[in-house]
Design a protein around this motif. Structure first.
Motif, short mmCIF file in Angstrom:
data_model
loop_
_atom_site.label_atom_id
_atom_site.label_comp_id
_atom_site.label_asym_id
_atom_site.label_seq_id
_atom_site.Cartn_x
_atom_site.Cartn_y
_atom_site.Cartn_z
N LEU A 1 0.83 -1.20 0.00
CA LEU A 1 0.00 0.00 0.00
C LEU A 1 0.87 1.25 0.00
O LEU A 1 0.60 2.21 -0.73
CB LEU A 1 -0.94 -0.01 1.21
N ASP A 2 1.92 1.25 0.78
CA ASP A 2 2.84 2.38 0.82
C ASP A 2 3.51 2.59 -0.54
O ASP A 2 3.64 3.72 -1.01
CB ASP A 2 3.90 2.15 1.90
N ALA A 3 3.91 1.50 -1.19
CA ALA A 3 4.54 1.61 -2.51
C ALA A 3 3.55 2.17 -3.54
O ALA A 3 3.92 3.00 -4.37
CB ALA A 3 5.06 0.24 -2.95
N VAL A 4 2.31 1.72 -3.47
CA VAL A 4 1.28 2.22 -4.39
C VAL A 4 1.03 3.71 -4.16
O VAL A 4 0.91 4.49 -5.10
CB VAL A 4 -0.02 1.40 -4.26
N ARG A 5 0.97 4.10 -2.89
CA ARG A 5 0.80 5.53 -2.58
C ARG A 5 1.97 6.35 -3.11
O ARG A 5 1.79 7.46 -3.64
CB ARG A 5 0.67 5.73 -1.07
N SER A 6 3.17 5.81 -2.99
CA SER A 6 4.36 6.50 -3.51
C SER A 6 4.29 6.63 -5.03
O SER A 6 4.67 7.66 -5.58
CB SER A 6 5.63 5.75 -3.11
N GLN A 7 3.80 5.60 -5.68
CA GLN A 7 3.64 5.67 -7.13
C GLN A 7 2.65 6.76 -7.52
O GLN A 7 2.92 7.53 -8.44
CB GLN A 7 3.13 4.34 -7.69
N ARG A 8 1.53 6.80 -6.83
CA ARG A 8 0.54 7.83 -7.14
C ARG A 8 1.12 9.21 -6.92
O ARG A 8 0.95 10.10 -7.74
CB ARG A 8 -0.73 7.65 -6.31
N SER A 9 1.84 9.40 -5.82
CA SER A 9 2.46 10.70 -5.54
C SER A 9 3.45 11.08 -6.63
O SER A 9 3.48 12.23 -7.06
CB SER A 9 3.18 10.67 -4.19
N ALA A 10 4.23 10.11 -7.07
CA ALA A 10 5.20 10.38 -8.13
C ALA A 10 4.50 10.82 -9.41
O ALA A 10 4.92 11.79 -10.06
CB ALA A 10 6.06 9.14 -8.39
N LEU A 11 3.42 10.15 -9.75
CA LEU A 11 2.68 10.53 -10.95
C LEU A 11 2.02 11.89 -10.80
O LEU A 11 1.98 12.67 -11.76
CB LEU A 11 1.65 9.46 -11.30
N GLU A 12 1.53 12.19 -9.62
CA GLU A 12 0.93 13.51 -9.37
C GLU A 12 1.97 14.61 -9.55
O GLU A 12 1.64 15.71 -9.99
CB GLU A 12 0.33 13.57 -7.97
N GLU A 13 3.22 14.30 -9.20
CA GLU A 13 4.31 15.27 -9.33
C GLU A 13 4.92 15.25 -10.73
O GLU A 13 5.86 16.01 -11.02
CB GLU A 13 5.39 14.97 -8.29
N GLY A 14 4.41 14.38 -11.60
CA GLY A 14 4.93 14.29 -12.96
C GLY A 14 6.21 13.48 -13.09
O GLY A 14 6.88 13.54 -14.11
N ASP A 15 6.56 12.73 -12.06
CA ASP A 15 7.80 11.95 -12.06
C ASP A 15 7.50 10.50 -12.45
O ASP A 15 7.46 9.60 -11.61
CB ASP A 15 8.45 12.02 -10.67
N THR A 16 7.33 10.30 -13.74
CA THR A 16 7.00 8.97 -14.26
C THR A 16 8.13 7.98 -14.00
O THR A 16 7.88 6.81 -13.70
CB THR A 16 6.71 9.05 -15.76
N ASP A 17 9.37 8.44 -14.10
CA ASP A 17 10.51 7.55 -13.87
C ASP A 17 10.50 6.97 -12.45
O ASP A 17 10.74 5.78 -12.26
CB ASP A 17 11.84 8.27 -14.11
N ARG A 18 10.19 7.81 -11.47
CA ARG A 18 10.12 7.34 -10.08
C ARG A 18 8.97 6.35 -9.91
O ARG A 18 9.09 5.33 -9.22
CB ARG A 18 9.98 8.51 -9.12
N ALA A 19 7.84 6.65 -10.56
CA ALA A 19 6.69 5.74 -10.48
C ALA A 19 7.03 4.38 -11.09
O ALA A 19 6.70 3.34 -10.52
CB ALA A 19 5.48 6.36 -11.17
N LEU A 20 7.70 4.40 -12.24
CA LEU A 20 8.09 3.14 -12.88
C LEU A 20 9.13 2.38 -12.07
O LEU A 20 9.14 1.15 -12.05
CB LEU A 20 8.61 3.41 -14.29
N ALA A 21 10.01 3.12 -11.39
CA ALA A 21 11.06 2.48 -10.59
C ALA A 21 10.46 1.69 -9.42
O ALA A 21 11.11 0.79 -8.89
CB ALA A 21 12.04 3.53 -10.07
N LEU A 22 9.24 2.01 -9.03
CA LEU A 22 8.59 1.30 -7.92
C LEU A 22 7.93 -0.01 -8.35
O LEU A 22 7.55 -0.81 -7.50
CB LEU A 22 7.56 2.21 -7.25
N LEU A 23 7.81 -0.24 -9.65
CA LEU A 23 7.17 -1.47 -10.12
C LEU A 23 7.89 -2.73 -9.66
O LEU A 23 7.23 -3.68 -9.19
CB LEU A 23 7.02 -1.45 -11.64
N PRO A 24 9.22 -2.80 -9.74
CA PRO A 24 9.89 -4.01 -9.24
C PRO A 24 9.67 -4.24 -7.75
O PRO A 24 9.54 -5.39 -7.30
CB PRO A 24 11.38 -3.77 -9.55
N LYS A 25 9.61 -3.15 -6.98
CA LYS A 25 9.35 -3.29 -5.55
C LYS A 25 7.97 -3.89 -5.32
O LYS A 25 7.81 -4.82 -4.52
CB LYS A 25 9.46 -1.93 -4.85
N ARG A 26 6.98 -3.38 -6.04
CA ARG A 26 5.62 -3.91 -5.93
C ARG A 26 5.60 -5.39 -6.31
O ARG A 26 4.99 -6.21 -5.62
CB ARG A 26 4.67 -3.13 -6.83
#
Length: 130
Positions: free
Chosen positions: A13-38
């Motif tokens: 859940l924390d990783a998913v929230r971080s992904q959403r935050s990254a996308l809200e900030e326009g940081d697609t690279d950070r959001a994609l970097a969280l996929l392996p963690k998920r």
């Protein structure tokens, strides 16, 4: 075992929230970097619950066991519902970003066609004045 799955769901859940935050900030690279963690967290949950689910005999005994273990079932449902809701938000955000990129690419293509098809007013020097 149940406590570990609950902890992993909260970590997911924390990783998913971080992904959403990254996308809200326009940081697609950070959001994609969280996929392996998920993926790793989900894999760990499957490794823990997989053998348990294969042994499951049916009925509601497993649900009752989870409730006896401190309401774990309700906690898991809550975490999963939040994860699914956030995933839907993320999917919508990604679709919007893709549509925006497609629109910008279309605008670039239109500009390229305009300049390719427009005649140079100064002859053959591509508009460069000496």
């Amino acid at each position: 075992m149940s406590d570990r799955v609950d902890a992993l769901l909260l970590e997911l859940l924390d990783a998913v929230r971080s992904q959403r935050s990254a996308l809200e900030e326009g940081d697609t690279d950070r959001a994609l970097a969280l996929l392996p963690k998920r993926h790793g967290i989900i894999q760990e949950i499957q490794n823990i619950d997989g053998p348990f689910l294969e042994k499951k005999s049916g009925g509601h005994s497993d649900d009752a066991k989870a409730v006896r273990q401190g309401g774990s079932l309700e906690s898991r449902r809550s975490s999963l519902n939040q994860i699914f809701a956030l995933d839907r938000e993320i999917a919508t955000m990604v679709r919007h970003q893709m549509a925006d990129i497609a629109s910008r690419l279309d605008d670039v293509d239109k500009l390229k066609r305009f300049f390719r098809n427009s005649a140079s007013p100064l002859g053959g020097n591509d508009g460069v004045v000496a």
